[in-house]
Design a protein around this motif. Structure first.
Motif, PDB file in Angstrom:
ATOM      1  N   ILE A 119       0.686  -1.082   0.005  1.00 47.59           N
ATOM      2  CA  ILE A 119      -0.014   0.005   0.143  1.00 47.59           C
ATOM      3  C   ILE A 119       0.888   1.245  -0.076  1.00 47.59           C
ATOM      4  O   ILE A 119       1.902   1.302   0.680  1.00 47.59           O
ATOM      5  CB  ILE A 119      -0.900   0.182   1.333  1.00 47.59           C
ATOM      6  N   PRO A 120       0.810   2.142  -0.523  1.00 50.39           N
ATOM      7  CA  PRO A 120      -0.466   2.781  -1.163  1.00 50.39           C
ATOM      8  C   PRO A 120      -1.061   2.172  -2.360  1.00 50.39           C
ATOM      9  O   PRO A 120       0.123   2.008  -3.315  1.00 50.39           O
ATOM     10  CB  PRO A 120      -0.621   4.117  -1.281  1.00 50.39           C
ATOM     11  N   LEU A 121      -2.294   1.757  -2.720  1.00 47.16           N
ATOM     12  CA  LEU A 121      -2.674   1.468  -4.113  1.00 47.16           C
ATOM     13  C   LEU A 121      -2.906   2.687  -4.677  1.00 47.16           C
ATOM     14  O   LEU A 121      -3.198   3.818  -4.371  1.00 47.16           O
ATOM     15  CB  LEU A 121      -4.173   0.856  -3.915  1.00 47.16           C
ATOM     16  N   ARG A 122      -2.559   2.600  -6.012  1.00 49.17           N
ATOM     17  CA  ARG A 122      -2.833   3.826  -6.893  1.00 49.17           C
ATOM     18  C   ARG A 122      -4.034   3.398  -8.048  1.00 49.17           C
ATOM     19  O   ARG A 122      -3.611   2.274  -8.614  1.00 49.17           O
ATOM     20  CB  ARG A 122      -1.446   4.144  -7.695  1.00 49.17           C
ATOM     21  N   PHE A 123      -4.927   3.975  -7.965  1.00 48.57           N
ATOM     22  CA  PHE A 123      -6.043   3.679  -9.381  1.00 48.57           C
ATOM     23  C   PHE A 123      -6.060   4.858 -10.035  1.00 48.57           C
ATOM     24  O   PHE A 123      -6.964   5.618 -10.233  1.00 48.57           O
ATOM     25  CB  PHE A 123      -7.324   3.535  -8.514  1.00 48.57           C
ATOM     26  N   ASP A 124      -4.900   5.027 -10.758  1.00 50.08           N
ATOM     27  CA  ASP A 124      -5.003   6.205 -11.995  1.00 50.08           C
ATOM     28  C   ASP A 124      -4.892   5.206 -13.297  1.00 50.08           C
ATOM     29  O   ASP A 124      -4.879   3.901 -13.332  1.00 50.08           O
ATOM     30  CB  ASP A 124      -3.838   7.079 -11.624  1.00 50.08           C
ATOM     31  N   ALA A 125      -4.748   6.171 -14.338  1.00 50.67           N
ATOM     32  CA  ALA A 125      -4.677   5.387 -15.746  1.00 50.67           C
ATOM     33  C   ALA A 125      -3.665   4.569 -15.825  1.00 50.67           C
ATOM     34  O   ALA A 125      -3.770   3.513 -16.318  1.00 50.67           O
ATOM     35  CB  ALA A 125      -4.756   6.647 -16.680  1.00 50.67           C
ATOM     36  N   ALA A 126      -2.490   4.821 -15.337  1.00 52.99           N
ATOM     37  CA  ALA A 126      -1.004   4.105 -15.518  1.00 52.99           C
ATOM     38  C   ALA A 126      -1.345   2.578 -14.847  1.00 52.99           C
ATOM     39  O   ALA A 126      -0.642   1.821 -15.277  1.00 52.99           O
ATOM     40  CB  ALA A 126      -0.019   4.654 -14.726  1.00 52.99           C
ATOM     41  N   SER A 127      -2.305   2.628 -13.989  1.00 49.89           N
ATOM     42  CA  SER A 127      -2.388   1.220 -13.046  1.00 49.89           C
ATOM     43  C   SER A 127      -3.752   0.839 -13.192  1.00 49.89           C
ATOM     44  O   SER A 127      -4.158  -0.238 -12.380  1.00 49.89           O
ATOM     45  CB  SER A 127      -2.007   1.541 -11.591  1.00 49.89           C
ATOM     46  N   LEU A 128      -4.485   1.083 -14.463  1.00 51.45           N
ATOM     47  CA  LEU A 128      -5.915   0.563 -14.481  1.00 51.45           C
ATOM     48  C   LEU A 128      -5.769  -0.714 -14.748  1.00 51.45           C
ATOM     49  O   LEU A 128      -6.575  -1.531 -14.042  1.00 51.45           O
ATOM     50  CB  LEU A 128      -6.271   1.341 -15.755  1.00 51.45           C
ATOM     51  N   GLU A 129      -4.853  -1.553 -15.450  1.00 48.17           N
ATOM     52  CA  GLU A 129      -4.881  -2.763 -15.596  1.00 48.17           C
ATOM     53  C   GLU A 129      -4.387  -3.574 -14.215  1.00 48.17           C
ATOM     54  O   GLU A 129      -5.097  -4.534 -13.805  1.00 48.17           O
ATOM     55  CB  GLU A 129      -3.484  -3.240 -16.447  1.00 48.17           C
ATOM     56  N   GLN A 130      -3.687  -2.956 -13.259  1.00 54.06           N
ATOM     57  CA  GLN A 130      -3.236  -3.588 -11.923  1.00 54.06           C
ATOM     58  C   GLN A 130      -4.678  -3.665 -11.287  1.00 54.06           C
ATOM     59  O   GLN A 130      -4.842  -4.363 -10.528  1.00 54.06           O
ATOM     60  CB  GLN A 130      -2.334  -2.528 -11.513  1.00 54.06           C
ATOM     61  N   ALA A 131      -5.423  -2.464 -11.433  1.00 50.67           N
ATOM     62  CA  ALA A 131      -6.725  -2.234 -10.486  1.00 50.67           C
ATOM     63  C   ALA A 131      -7.612  -3.325 -11.264  1.00 50.67           C
ATOM     64  O   ALA A 131      -8.268  -4.026 -10.265  1.00 50.67           O
ATOM     65  CB  ALA A 131      -7.164  -1.122 -10.622  1.00 50.67           C
ATOM     66  N   TRP A 132      -7.778  -3.561 -12.439  1.00 50.47           N
ATOM     67  CA  TRP A 132      -8.578  -4.451 -12.783  1.00 50.47           C
ATOM     68  C   TRP A 132      -8.248  -5.854 -12.382  1.00 50.47           C
ATOM     69  O   TRP A 132      -9.048  -6.661 -12.115  1.00 50.47           O
ATOM     70  CB  TRP A 132      -8.824  -4.380 -14.464  1.00 50.47           C
ATOM     71  N   ARG A 133      -7.104  -6.278 -12.409  1.00 48.88           N
ATOM     72  CA  ARG A 133      -6.384  -7.497 -12.255  1.00 48.88           C
ATOM     73  C   ARG A 133      -6.928  -7.900 -10.627  1.00 48.88           C
ATOM     74  O   ARG A 133      -7.323  -8.963 -10.147  1.00 48.88           O
ATOM     75  CB  ARG A 133      -5.083  -7.691 -12.345  1.00 48.88           C
TER      76      ARG A 133
END
Length: 196
Positions: free
Chosen positions: A120-134
């Protein structure tokens, strides 16, 4: 027909908000860790449930390494719980939890880490959208009131923390934290050192 569509849309919207809400709570917890805001951390964590979760894991690993000598498993578990209490007291504090969630390390235990990346921290921005989706796809719901989220999602299962959040009084709270295998083994070694 128009009312049916409106009601269907509102139900779909409510369901989407509900599905995203634990991730928003986890993001809020990550912001609290980043800001070192103890009040928000305490608000987002159920420490007694978290303590029980960690005790089960560490005690299970600890008992595997011990020769019980024909002792009843329940009696051994009770004795092990008393033995592990000092280790758990150090582990289940807001500061220790903040250290663990911040970088995946326990500051009081050298070498007890899962790697260099931040949990943590989690980043939910455009660059990490794939990570957030996964992360979203790999999370497991347990009914409507609990969800287990593996972090970081891009690591092998043995190197992930599995965080369980439970809905309580309209607030998602951290109630369980399954530790990566190497951190669990390190804590078991510490527990074994305490018993000697």
């Amino acid at each position: 027909m128009r009312w049916t569509l409106r009601i269907s849309f509102l139900l779909l919207l409510a369901w989407a908000i509900f599905m995203v809400s634990p991730f928003v709570a986890l993001y809020d917890l990550s912001r609290a860790v980043e800001a070192k805001d103890m009040d928000r951390i305490v608000e987002r964590v159920n420490f007694s449930a978290l303590r029980a979760s960690l005790a089960r894991q560490i005690l299970g690993q600890f008992l595997k390494t011990q020769d019980l000598g024909g002792l009843d498993p329940q009696t051994a578990a009770q004795a092990g719980t008393a033995t592990l209490n000092p280790v758990l007291e150090e582990l289940i504090t807001p500061q220790a939890l903040m250290d663990l969630l911040d970088d995946g390390r326990l500051q009081q235990y050298e070498g007890a880490a899962i790697g260099n990346g931040l949990l943590i921290p989690l980043r939910f921005d455009a660059a990490s959208l794939e990570q957030a989706w996964r992360t979203f796809i790999l999370s497991e719901t347990q009914g409507f009131r609990a969800i287990t989220i593996p972090l970081p999602a891009d690591r092998p299962k043995g190197q992930q923390f599995r965080m369980t959040l439970r809905l309580s009084n309209a607030t998602w709270r951290l109630t369980g934290l399954e530790l990566p295998e190497n951190l669990r083994k390190e804590l078991t070694k510490r527990a074994a050192a305490v018993t000697k």
